[in-house]
Design a protein around this motif. Sequence first.
Motif, short mmCIF file in Angstrom:
data_model
loop_
_atom_site.label_atom_id
_atom_site.label_comp_id
_atom_site.label_asym_id
_atom_site.label_seq_id
_atom_site.Cartn_x
_atom_site.Cartn_y
_atom_site.Cartn_z
N LEU A 28 -7.14 -11.78 -35.25
CA LEU A 28 -7.58 -12.62 -36.36
C LEU A 28 -8.51 -13.73 -35.88
CD1 LEU A 28 -4.33 -12.96 -38.52
CD2 LEU A 28 -6.41 -11.70 -39.08
N ILE A 29 -8.23 -14.28 -34.72
CA ILE A 29 -9.12 -15.31 -34.16
C ILE A 29 -10.50 -14.72 -33.90
CG2 ILE A 29 -9.54 -16.78 -32.16
CD1 ILE A 29 -6.50 -17.18 -31.98
N LEU A 30 -10.54 -13.51 -33.34
CA LEU A 30 -11.83 -12.87 -33.07
C LEU A 30 -12.57 -12.52 -34.36
CD1 LEU A 30 -10.78 -10.49 -30.14
CD2 LEU A 30 -12.07 -12.62 -29.98
N ILE A 31 -11.83 -12.10 -35.38
CA ILE A 31 -12.46 -11.71 -36.64
C ILE A 31 -12.96 -12.92 -37.41
CG2 ILE A 31 -12.02 -10.67 -38.91
CD1 ILE A 31 -10.05 -8.77 -37.46
N TYR A 32 -12.12 -13.96 -37.51
CA TYR A 32 -12.46 -15.10 -38.36
C TYR A 32 -13.29 -16.18 -37.65
CZ TYR A 32 -9.26 -13.43 -41.96
OH TYR A 32 -8.65 -12.70 -42.95
N ARG A 33 -13.18 -16.22 -36.31
CA ARG A 33 -13.92 -17.23 -35.54
C ARG A 33 -13.67 -18.63 -36.09
NH1 ARG A 33 -19.40 -14.30 -36.43
NH2 ARG A 33 -18.16 -13.59 -38.20
N SER A 34 -12.40 -18.89 -36.38
CA SER A 34 -12.01 -20.19 -36.92
C SER A 34 -10.73 -20.63 -36.22
CB SER A 34 -11.77 -20.10 -38.42
OG SER A 34 -11.12 -21.26 -38.90
N PRO A 35 -10.61 -21.90 -35.87
CA PRO A 35 -9.40 -22.37 -35.18
C PRO A 35 -8.18 -22.47 -36.08
CG PRO A 35 -10.87 -24.21 -35.58
CD PRO A 35 -11.63 -22.98 -36.00
N ALA A 36 -8.36 -22.41 -37.39
CA ALA A 36 -7.24 -22.62 -38.31
C ALA A 36 -6.99 -21.44 -39.23
CB ALA A 36 -7.48 -23.88 -39.14
N LEU A 37 -8.04 -20.75 -39.66
CA LEU A 37 -7.88 -19.74 -40.70
C LEU A 37 -6.91 -18.64 -40.31
CD1 LEU A 37 -8.71 -18.55 -43.42
CD2 LEU A 37 -10.70 -17.52 -42.30
N TRP A 38 -6.89 -18.24 -39.06
CA TRP A 38 -6.05 -17.14 -38.63
C TRP A 38 -4.56 -17.43 -38.81
CZ3 TRP A 38 -2.58 -17.85 -34.56
CH2 TRP A 38 -2.75 -19.03 -33.82
N LEU A 39 -4.20 -18.73 -38.82
CA LEU A 39 -2.79 -19.09 -38.96
C LEU A 39 -2.24 -18.77 -40.35
CD1 LEU A 39 -2.82 -22.53 -37.12
CD2 LEU A 39 -1.56 -20.48 -36.39
N VAL A 40 -3.11 -18.81 -41.36
CA VAL A 40 -2.64 -18.66 -42.74
C VAL A 40 -2.13 -17.25 -43.00
CG1 VAL A 40 -3.22 -19.00 -45.17
CG2 VAL A 40 -4.28 -20.45 -43.43
N PRO A 41 -2.91 -16.18 -42.77
CA PRO A 41 -2.35 -14.84 -42.96
C PRO A 41 -1.21 -14.52 -42.01
CG PRO A 41 -4.55 -14.71 -42.00
CD PRO A 41 -4.35 -16.13 -42.41
N LEU A 42 -1.25 -15.10 -40.81
CA LEU A 42 -0.16 -14.85 -39.87
C LEU A 42 1.14 -15.46 -40.38
CD1 LEU A 42 0.19 -13.47 -37.11
CD2 LEU A 42 -0.04 -15.72 -36.05
N PHE A 43 1.05 -16.66 -40.95
CA PHE A 43 2.24 -17.29 -41.53
C PHE A 43 2.75 -16.48 -42.71
CE2 PHE A 43 4.15 -20.08 -44.72
CZ PHE A 43 5.19 -20.64 -43.99
N ALA A 44 1.85 -15.99 -43.56
CA ALA A 44 2.25 -15.19 -44.71
C ALA A 44 2.92 -13.89 -44.25
CB ALA A 44 1.04 -14.89 -45.59
N ALA A 45 2.38 -13.27 -43.21
CA ALA A 45 2.98 -12.05 -42.69
C ALA A 45 4.37 -12.33 -42.12
CB ALA A 45 2.09 -11.42 -41.62
#
Length: 729
Positions: free
Chosen positions: A204-221
């Motif tokens: 997700l970090i590689l796909i989104y290239r954002s320091p925060a965005l990847w945490l949101v779907p990971l938390f939901a999962a």
Amino acid sequence: MRAAKWEAGAGPRAGGPAGGRRGARGLPWLVLALWIGVLAVAVPLAGRLGDVQRDSVVDYLPASADSTQVAKVQQELPGGESTDLVVVYHRDGGLTAADRRTAAGQTADLARTFRLTGGAAAPEGVPSKDGTTLMYPVSSTQPGEDSDAKTTFVDGVRDIATGGHGLTVKVGGPGGLDADASEVYSSLGGPLLYTTVLVVAVLLILIYRSPALWLVPLFAAGAADVLSMAVTYLLNRAFGITVSGQSSGVMTILVFGVGTDYALLLVARYREELRGTARPYDAMRTALRRCAPAITASAGTVAAGMLCLLAADLNSSHGMGPAAAVGVASALAAMVTLLPALLVLLGRRVFWPLVPEPGSEPRPPRRGGFDAIGRLVGRRPVAVLMSGVVLLGALALGVLHLPGSLKQQDSFATKPDSIAAAQLLGAAYPDRSGQPITVVSHTGAASAAERTARGTVGVVTVRPGRTGGGWSEFFVTAAGPPQSAAETATIRRLRAELHGSYVGGPSAQQIDLRSTNSRDREIVVPITLAAIVLILILLLRSLVAPLLLAAAVIAVWGSALGVGGLVFGPVLGFHGTDPGLGLLSFVFLVALGVDYGIFLMHRMREEALNGAPPRQATLSALRTTGGVITSAGIVLAATFSVLVNMPLVQLAELGFVIAVGVLLDTFVVRTFLVTSASMLLGRRLWAPGALGRARPPAAGEDGGNGPDDTAAVGRSGGDGVEREAPATR
């Protein structure tokens, strides 16, 4: 949550702008509060899932099998189900007198410490002909049916029976194997979860290239995973579904894999809507309205495919169906409710540093990889289709190189005590099995059954067991090592000659596993195919398109198994193939492969409904879904590849085949084969529905066969974000 709920309280129709703003502020907070309440209830229940997890061989057997009936009868005998062990003493150069005294003393300690079957006397050792090994059968009903108590008993025996100074002591037998399997399965939860989370986070970090965005779907999962474990626990308590380490591990993989896939699709659409919408709430409302139908249809199809496993007679497969379906449903619930709420509450800043501002434009369109693929497929669809078919067919030939059925001693990536004991016994007693064949008969017919067993070809010894509740048990030792052709033939002869008796034990259980898996394939495979095709017909309003997708996923399944045949033995060092691999990999690959086919076909149908000619609709669907579905395929394959590093061969094989199949589906089948076949079929792809009926080309339209089709379609920006043609907005 459905898209309609996000519309409530938004815009003039909800009481003017003020009402819309209040609704926009309130609804995401309400959704978040509901999820907090759900998790408060789910967390304690999820923590209890391990208490109902069962991983003995019997828990994987069908209810109708002979070996399962033996286990049930043993529970009715005095003391209940027994735990049968074999303590093995071995020295390479031959056992010394001191070794024999050590063995006698330790087995006497076992008789004093535990309530062994057969009275207080120490068990009698059986020496090997070459003098290197002593085998002591040890059995006890003291642990009862509690798996933890059984493990404690086995550990206690291993604490007493110890070697040293060249004397090797191993504790094996059916009870030792069950204890080792339970220990491995119980240790899977933590490493499996952590590794899966780490893999998904990196991707997700590689796909989104954002320091925060990847945490949101990971938390939901993660929230979905907790919910799925809680619901599965409740299903076990209410309906008694079998929960095994295999099913719970696969459920976690599914939750994070498909959940992340759905998140990728939704976030891509949401980011696009943010560029043309002032308020994140409105952007999410539109994104959900456009994505939710395809995501829901996809999840429903996958869940339906998983539920087809309920038709399996094998307990482990039967129980995996509901668990997997619960995982998919939980992932769907989290990704269309919790994820949107979090994204709206966090606002645009969660995308930093690539924040999609209103009126901003994505990077300038350029001809990327999917443009090149579209041009290639558009120029030579027949050649592309035939090349793909030849490639998949060649890979499928690897099935001929799959190793034979997996033996118990080869089922662990490492070598626990029970497997080491089995190997010592096999080498020291080549003319007899080191593990007993258990026979239970009605007490009135037990003597005759024992006489018949002694006269059966391949039987070395027969010794009596317990009697009670109208049943008697006795133990048969067969010639030949465990699970060899000779022992298998002896078991089949016993079953044929001992009318009214049940023949069980570890080797008989493996025979029942193989035969039941074969029966389940014959039943579950056609049911799964029929269910998936029927659902696709209803979703796509077509008969041809569903058949095309079904043929594609069957080809993927065969090719993935073929790759396994080329890799399992030579590369991974596996010495057998799990009997359930064919069935489970088929169900998962058909369901998950159709999942991506739905995304592609849904967009293709949308383009066709908007008036695009067939070729243009096909190329547009490939371009606009290419990046995000490819990212989703990589994530799903990576999550299943986590199983390859697990210490059980059956899990490693299942994870490998599914991961390879998902990659083949993502990069070969969906990208080239389905696209080229769709181009060749044209409007016939949607037959017999309205879209499949021929119509004359409109003014300036060449019917989709002109040279300018590839230039007339909206392009993907190459970042996994969908680009739409103006007609679709």
